[in-house]
Motif scaffolding. Structure first.
Motif, short mmCIF file in Angstrom:
data_model
loop_
_atom_site.label_atom_id
_atom_site.label_comp_id
_atom_site.label_asym_id
_atom_site.label_seq_id
_atom_site.Cartn_x
_atom_site.Cartn_y
_atom_site.Cartn_z
N PRO B 108 30.37 19.35 109.72
CA PRO B 108 30.11 18.41 108.62
C PRO B 108 30.99 17.17 108.79
N ASP B 130 27.87 12.27 103.81
CA ASP B 130 27.70 13.72 103.87
C ASP B 130 26.66 14.06 104.93
N ARG B 184 19.63 21.57 102.45
CA ARG B 184 20.27 20.30 102.05
C ARG B 184 19.20 19.30 101.62
N ASP B 185 19.20 18.12 102.25
CA ASP B 185 18.26 17.09 101.81
C ASP B 185 16.94 17.12 102.58
N ASP B 239 20.98 13.05 107.26
CA ASP B 239 21.26 14.27 106.51
C ASP B 239 21.80 15.29 107.54
#
Ligand code: MG
Ligand code: MG
Lengths: 360, 360
Positions: B108, B130, B184-185, B239
């Motif tokens: 990350p 992020d 996540r996204d 992302d």
């Protein structure tokens, strides 16, 4: 003795930006009695349209006969859909590079203080940035054999490429880098992955060996992952960096983006005798082609590099670079580098301003 | 059902930061009735000192038996001079990764808004960043055969390495990335050099094939040189990114440095069943070891990742991450992330603060 410069306008904004660069070249040719003979030829999509191939024989012959080549840019959506990879505009460039043995790619990442705000990095981190990345351009994994996709047992497909350099190739690009460092701040950082890749263990060894011939240049080594970090953390720590084709591809593009103004960056691709092809780092920008909007400064700065590296006219190169800095001081900006309070100018007006600065 | 967590403090600041992370793990284990059994073992330089090798059999056995592993850091000048590469601390990690098949590296790059000023990039470019970079960790050119340095005709040395992936390896890491994006996204960018390297043509093909199984995830592709530029230009556009071992090495380190606070970044290395080893991205920092100065937050955030990815305790992971954000809100900073106006705290005090936030 008269020298020949071949001009390849190419596609998209290529003809417009090259036209301004040619005005500059014509002027300094006269002013400084450089005795340059200029000619033009087709390459890329323009050549495909006229002759069916991106690199016609006549263009390649002219490139071989030239002492230096100035290129605009090639490519565009019109030719992107051609299923035959050989008839893509980019093949014109690759063909010149490989036919002429242009193995030494010089990629400056320079941020004029006047444009420091354009960077995504904080001004204090990048203002006045002046790095030269020397990238090996005709070898390494992009050209290595064997390569392909094969079937393993169990009908499993496997893709493979070979990252290969011999000591002569390494020595050759090493010399370009050491010479460049010698002419600058005398610090050379060689980038490799010698803790993991044997090919770069040899790379590091040859750089060390070469450094004995250049005792005035301080040689250091850095792993590529760390180099990528350091370019973000403190790019001004570098003077000249030298690396292979693939690492150079990645790092030189990252370094260019640090400046936030790719429309300002020239580049060179040199052969073993210093003959070279010069071109802006940016592409052919088909979306703004023909509208007198493009920034001609990277191409004009490519002319300066050409004068310095291939035409033995460093003083003239200095004059051109000073003229570019001067037009920035006059707050003139094409759209790509424009910001609040600056005067927006066209491609031609920017060329006019550089010409005026050179005549002043 | 009880699960086993193996803790490997390692060298340098490893024991100190792991001690704080262990306090956090002990606390949430109790609070959330996780039924975790914790044990410790030696790895790296500490293991060399005790047993003569960086990865003793007992440690490897314990790692095999564990459901998850928490590592501090390994290495230091004390062991760097050993001419035998096999007896270097780093070999302890590589040994665990390869023995346990930990092929899926999650890196990350998160920038807490409270630390946005720490970046060399402008706050508006990186605040709230992020990204999750998924890097293949046990294949590709770092492990490919054949490799070495050979003599060509004319006694010319040539170094060579092989960049190789088969479709199963690509599919395996692709699934890790698609699953991560799904949680996540739902945007996955696969990074390759498919315009040049055949091995990455296959990579792209398999990613496209996999995307049919994940219609809810938007797949895009980007060339690695462009990805390096885009990380500098506009990192928040991403992302999840997925790429091979070498490109991932370079891009994940560059992305980490975008945050300007490597002391905050955790990482995971997963096997095919989700078992993993978790560790901070930073190193063993021997210069500040034993002085209660190191930042324990990356290790504490590694515990959060461990709970989420290997121990099926996502809610507890969320709690830990919220606690870390809370101590930042309280203006508590270890030296590496300290700035004017903030309260400088020790490793232990930072641990205390996270514990207090979790107990509140
Ligand atoms: Mg590139
Ligand atoms: Mg790395």
């Amino acid at each position: 003795m008269s020298k020949n410069v071949l001009i390849l306008p190419g596609d998209g904004i290529g003809p417009e930006i090259v036209a301004q660069a040619r005005r500059v070249l014509d002027l300094v040719n006269q002013q400084d009695s450089l005795d340059l003979q200029l000619s033009e030829a087709l390459v890329g999509g323009a050549a495909i349209d006229a002759d069916g191939v991106p690199l016609p024989e006549a263009t390649l012959d002219a490139a071989r006969a030239a002492d230096a080549i100035l290129l605009g840019a090639v490519g565009g959506p019109k030719w992107d859909t051609n299923p035959d990879f050989q008839i893509r505009p980019e093949k014109g460039l690759l063909g010149i590079r490989s036919s002429l043995g242009l193995f030494g790619n010089l990629r400056p990442a320079i941020l004029y203080p006047q444009l420091a705000h354009a960077s995504t990095l904080k001004p204090e981190v990048v203002s006045g940035l002046d790095i030269l990345i020397v990238r090996e351009l005709t070898g390494g994994i992009y050209f290595g054999q064997p390569r392909g996709v094969r079937l393993k047992e169990g009908n499993v497909r496997e893709g493979y490429n070979t990252y290969v350099y011999d000591e002569n190739e390494i020595r050759r690009i090493g010399r370009v880098a050491f010479e460049a460092a010698r002419a600058r701040d005398k610090r050379l950082c060689s980038v490799d992955k010698a803790n993991v890749l044997e090919v770069t263990v040899l790379w590091r060894e040859i750089m060390e060996e070469l450094s004995k011939e250049y005792p005035d240049v301080e040689l250091s080594h850095m792993y590529v992952d760390n180099a990528a970090m350091q370019l973000v953390r403190a790019p001004k720590q570098f003077d000249v960096m030298v690396t292979g084709n693939m690492f150079g591809d990645i790092l030189s593009d990252a370094a260019a983006m640090l400046t936030g103004s790719i429309g300002m960056l020239p580049s060179a691709s040199l052969d073993v005798d210093g003959k070279g092809m010069y071109e802006p780092c940016h592409g052919s920008a088909p979306d703004i082609a023909g509208q007198d909007l493009a920034n001609p400064l990277a191409t004009i700065l490519s002319v300066a590099m050409m004068l310095r590296y291939s035409l033995n006219a460093g003083a003239t190169a200095d004059r051109i670079e000073a003229a570019v800095s001067q037009v920035l001081d006059q707050n003139l900006r094409t759209g790509d580098i424009w910001s609040e309070g600056m005067q927006k100018v066209s491609t031609t007006e920017m060329g006019d301003a550089v010409i005026a600065a050179l005549q002043a």
